[in-house]
Scaffold this motif. Sequence first.
Motif, mmCIF file in Angstrom:
data_model
loop_
_atom_site.group_PDB
_atom_site.id
_atom_site.type_symbol
_atom_site.label_atom_id
_atom_site.label_comp_id
_atom_site.label_asym_id
_atom_site.label_seq_id
_atom_site.Cartn_x
_atom_site.Cartn_y
_atom_site.Cartn_z
ATOM 1 N N GLN A 99 48.657 52.947 65.467
ATOM 2 C CA GLN A 99 49.055 52.064 66.559
ATOM 3 C C GLN A 99 48.227 50.782 66.509
ATOM 4 N N LYS A 100 48.891 49.654 66.568
ATOM 5 C CA LYS A 100 48.225 48.368 66.362
ATOM 6 C C LYS A 100 47.092 48.127 67.348
ATOM 7 N N SER A 101 47.292 48.459 68.623
ATOM 8 C CA SER A 101 46.247 48.221 69.624
ATOM 9 C C SER A 101 45.021 49.090 69.362
ATOM 10 N N ARG A 102 45.242 50.334 68.929
ATOM 11 C CA ARG A 102 44.126 51.226 68.641
ATOM 12 C C ARG A 102 43.389 50.776 67.369
ATOM 13 N N ILE A 103 44.135 50.258 66.411
ATOM 14 C CA ILE A 103 43.504 49.742 65.192
ATOM 15 C C ILE A 103 42.606 48.552 65.527
ATOM 16 N N SER A 104 43.095 47.646 66.373
ATOM 17 C CA SER A 104 42.298 46.476 66.759
ATOM 18 C C SER A 104 41.032 46.888 67.495
ATOM 19 N N HIS A 105 41.158 47.863 68.377
ATOM 20 C CA HIS A 105 39.984 48.345 69.121
ATOM 21 C C HIS A 105 38.978 48.997 68.182
ATOM 22 N N ALA A 106 39.479 49.823 67.237
ATOM 23 C CA ALA A 106 38.583 50.519 66.305
ATOM 24 C C ALA A 106 37.874 49.554 65.369
ATOM 25 N N ALA A 107 38.512 48.431 65.056
ATOM 26 C CA ALA A 107 37.857 47.435 64.207
ATOM 27 C C ALA A 107 36.615 46.863 64.883
ATOM 28 N N GLU A 108 36.592 46.922 66.224
ATOM 29 C CA GLU A 108 35.419 46.481 66.973
ATOM 30 C C GLU A 108 34.387 47.594 67.105
ATOM 31 N N THR A 109 34.849 48.817 67.384
ATOM 32 C CA THR A 109 33.918 49.922 67.642
ATOM 33 C C THR A 109 33.428 50.606 66.372
ATOM 34 N N HIS A 110 34.264 50.619 65.306
ATOM 35 C CA HIS A 110 33.911 51.256 64.030
ATOM 36 C C HIS A 110 34.251 50.295 62.883
ATOM 37 N N PRO A 111 33.558 49.149 62.803
ATOM 38 C CA PRO A 111 33.917 48.150 61.786
ATOM 39 C C PRO A 111 33.784 48.698 60.371
ATOM 40 N N ALA A 112 34.738 48.321 59.540
ATOM 41 C CA ALA A 112 34.756 48.781 58.145
ATOM 42 C C ALA A 112 34.063 47.769 57.245
ATOM 43 N N THR A 113 33.388 48.289 56.245
ATOM 44 C CA THR A 113 32.798 47.482 55.175
ATOM 45 C C THR A 113 33.337 48.007 53.854
ATOM 46 N N PHE A 114 33.628 47.103 52.934
ATOM 47 C CA PHE A 114 34.129 47.480 51.621
ATOM 48 C C PHE A 114 33.044 47.172 50.585
ATOM 49 N N VAL A 115 32.517 48.251 49.999
ATOM 50 C CA VAL A 115 31.423 48.130 49.042
ATOM 51 C C VAL A 115 32.030 48.094 47.642
ATOM 52 N N ALA A 116 31.944 46.943 46.990
ATOM 53 C CA ALA A 116 32.583 46.752 45.683
ATOM 54 C C ALA A 116 31.640 47.156 44.561
ATOM 55 N N PHE A 117 32.141 47.941 43.611
ATOM 56 C CA PHE A 117 31.310 48.334 42.484
ATOM 57 C C PHE A 117 31.941 48.051 41.132
ATOM 58 N N ASP A 118 33.182 47.521 41.122
ATOM 59 C CA ASP A 118 33.806 47.218 39.828
ATOM 60 C C ASP A 118 34.920 46.207 40.046
ATOM 61 N N VAL A 119 35.278 45.491 38.983
ATOM 62 C CA VAL A 119 36.417 44.581 38.998
ATOM 63 C C VAL A 119 37.303 44.926 37.801
ATOM 64 N N LEU A 120 38.592 45.155 38.082
ATOM 65 C CA LEU A 120 39.528 45.588 37.051
ATOM 66 C C LEU A 120 40.353 44.431 36.508
ATOM 67 N N TYR A 121 40.453 43.363 37.321
ATOM 68 C CA TYR A 121 41.394 42.299 36.985
ATOM 69 C C TYR A 121 40.932 41.017 37.648
#
Length: 302
Positions: A99-121
């Motif tokens: 649900q879009k509203s729950r996703i927006s709220h979770a982005a504030e309460t449980h922010p995601a980080t993307f840890v990059a370890f390789d590049v394929l392209y």
Amino acid sequence: MLFSPIKPMLLTMKPEAFDDKNYIFEPKWDGWRILIHKQGGRIEAYTRNGQNVTAKFPELESVRESIHTETAILDCEGVCIRDGRSVFDDFQHRGRLSQKSRISHAAETHPATFVAFDVLYDGADLTGKPLYERKERLAEIIEPSDVLVPTLSIEGQGISLKAQTEQRDWEGIVAKRLDSKYSLDTRSNQWLKIKNWKQIDTVILGYRRELQFGLIVGLQFPTVQNKPVAVVEFGFNPEEKRAFLGVAKQLHTQEAKGVQWIDPRLCCRVQYLERTERHQLRIVSFKGFLFDKIPEECRWIS
């Protein structure tokens, strides 16, 4: 390759850490494997099973500013950081939302980080290049931010990094040969994972008869006694299983939904990777019966 599902290169389990100048060592992050695709202003994210999860992580909108090349595919671990460590439960929660509203709220309460370890392209296929060249290219094209960061890595010193991850209660480490190519949809013995396992003493509450045999084990909590915390399917030898079934039939209470419950008198030690917020043990295996232990001593440790 671009904007289509890719099955990434996977790791092989190794029991012990080691030092080797031919390897690079990284922390093992506890989240979801995510491949980020970029072309111009377009960003999409895919899981290792090919599911497009872009809409679940609005944080990705800012990622395009951190990738300084027109086109790229990055191999990452999507994580949620809490108290200095990645918490699998938190990212799993993010991945379940639709649900879009729950996703927006979770982005504030449980922010995601993307840890990059390789590049394929990066406009050209880099999978045939050795890892050390791909790492150099990754460092060139990523500007670290709150949402996208390159992983920590050191050469040659796996034992000391493993000790540091144990002190921080992280999942473990990864070891990769510096000259390794990137083989799609392959579990490679040139990429190794060494996990930080933990052990705990549990009380046996019953066992599963259907599907694969498994012990239902529990722990004592301040407000709940003999609460189930795991189904243990691995680690038994045939003699241990036969001996348990011989004793357990004298302790049978009730059977329901394929589970034979027993009087909680027997204890065993299990090995596990992590405890969830809902008081469950993840990735559990049997380590041995504890005939001198009493169930009251099998407690959840805060």
